[in-house]
Enzyme design. Structure first.
Site, PDB file in Angstrom:
ATOM      1  N   LEU A  23       0.870  -1.172   0.000  1.00 34.52           N
ATOM      2  CA  LEU A  23       0.000   0.000   0.000  1.00 34.52           C
ATOM      3  C   LEU A  23       0.908   1.223   0.000  1.00 34.52           C
ATOM      4  CD1 LEU A  23      -2.666  -0.961   2.711  1.00 34.52           C
ATOM      5  CD2 LEU A  23      -2.892  -1.132   0.227  1.00 34.52           C
ATOM      6  N   ASP A  24       0.501   2.278  -0.707  1.00 30.94           N
ATOM      7  CA  ASP A  24       1.284   3.507  -0.686  1.00 30.94           C
ATOM      8  C   ASP A  24       1.453   3.993   0.750  1.00 30.94           C
ATOM      9  OD1 ASP A  24       1.319   3.456  -3.445  1.00 30.94           O
ATOM     10  OD2 ASP A  24      -0.372   4.844  -3.664  1.00 30.94           O
ATOM     11  N   LYS A  25       2.484   4.773   0.963  1.00 27.35           N
ATOM     12  CA  LYS A  25       2.758   5.314   2.298  1.00 27.35           C
ATOM     13  C   LYS A  25       1.516   5.933   2.917  1.00 27.35           C
ATOM     14  CE  LYS A  25       5.359   8.990   4.631  1.00 27.35           C
ATOM     15  NZ  LYS A  25       6.339  10.096   4.483  1.00 27.35           N
TER      16      LYS A  25
END
Length: 351
Positions: free
Chosen positions: A158-160
């Site tokens: 998952l993106d930051k």
């Protein structure tokens, strides 16, 4: 490397653990194959061919009591192959005592609810303070070695600044099984991924499919819809459903919408790029929706303050289902929206 004596021979049915460092002797019944391929089959499903190849090259395999370093070496019937697994190495990323919300954990997998702001894997600019650092600390000796290193097996990311459910493998077998499910995108298995996104405007239809290939954009960090046949271009499909509309206008449009997105593929920034591609970028997404920031000027003062202060893309992975790598059971996990997204929706609901 140590000696290889008959007293150290293990029964081939004995579980073979890379964490402890073990030795196993095998006798070739049907020859003619490469030694790396033969070993991978003989020890399936515990080890991959690439892992066997690496062990052969590093001198951990003997053929008829002679060290063999060539994975291409053919074996013949009657050959005696002995493999010595080294102890799993300590991970290069160090464990850090970072709080985790653990939804489930056993010997094979751990499922967490990742908060926004937490990078998944160490990389340039983020060598510490990541989910991997947290998992190494949390899991400790229960990590039995992914590719010879005691580390968590990341099979999706998952993106930051995206929150939500993630599953991570704790051993090689689980890693390969889960990786295969994600590579297949759930087309033939039980993998299911669903996200909730808050976007600007209202999509033209309440349900729809965005089928648009993605590749690197002009900015190498970003992704973009690409129609060419470049090497980095990948097929990408997102299915969406409008769940709620906020600030509906006389022309049947809306100022913002809550949308559920389900992935048929899993590409970097896929939902963010796809929703921006159809004219409805995520609120708070300055990479793909910066031009829409001015839409907040149409909002009442209090709502505008909440929207303008929202610090990230409004995206949460609320559902993840997968087949357990050992039991075959379908595991399903759901999480509530985090507090920041709940506050944003509460503000929009006043429109």
């Amino acid at each position: 490397m140590g000696s290889f004596d008959g007293s150290a021979i293990l029964n081939t049915a004995t579980p073979f653990s890379e964490a402890r460092g073990e030795r196993k002797a095998l006798t070739v019944e049907d020859g003619g194959d490469r030694i790396d391929a033969w070993l991978a089959r003989a020890l399936a499903p515990d080890f991959s061919r690439s892992r066997m190849k690496a062990l052969i090259k590093s001198g951990h395999v003997t053929l008829n009591d002679t060290p063999v370093a060539d994975p291409n070496r053919k074996v013949v019937a009657g050959d005696r192959v002995v493999i010595l697994l080294p102890e799993a190495e300590d991970p290069i990323p160090r464990g850090e005592n970072i709080p985790l919300t653990v939804l489930y954990e056993d010997a094979d997998v751990i499922v967490v609810d990742k908060p926004a702001g937490l990078v998944v894997h160490p990389a340039a600019g983020n060598w510490t303070g990541t989910l991997v650092n947290a998992l190494i600390y949390h899991c400790g000796d229960s990590l039995s070695g992914i590719g010879g290193v005691k580390r968590p097996g990341i099979v999706h990311r998952l993106d930051k600044d995206t929150s939500g459910v993630m599953v991570v493998a704790k051993n090689d077998l689980a890693h390969r099984h889960l990786a295969a499910q994600f590579a297949d995108h759930g087309l033939t298995g039980e993998l299911e991924r669903a996200y909730k996104a808050i976007v600007w405007g209202r999509p033209a239809t309440l349900t729809g499919t965005i089928d648009a290939p993605l590749g690197r954009g002009k900015d190498r960090v970003k992704r973009a819809v690409r129609r060419d046949d470049g090497e980095d271009v990948r097929h990408a499909v997102t299915h969406y459903t409008v769940v709620e509309r906020y600030g509906e206008q006389p022309d049947a449009t809306a100022l913002a919408s809550l949308v559920e997105c389900r992935l048929e593929t899993g590409r970097t920034h896929q939902i963010r790029v796809h929703m921006a591609h159809i004219g409805h970028p995520l609120i708070g997404d300055d990479d793909y929706g910066a031009a829409f920031r001015t839409k907040a000027n149409r909002l009442p003062d209090e709502v505008r303050r909440v929207v303008n202060a929202f610090p990230r893309q409004a995206l949460h992975a609320w559902l993840l289902a997968f087949e357990h790598p050992s039991t075959g059971e379908v595991m399903r996990f759901e999480t509530e929206l985090p507090a920041d997204l709940t506050k944003l929706l509460q503000a929009l609901s006043t429109l």
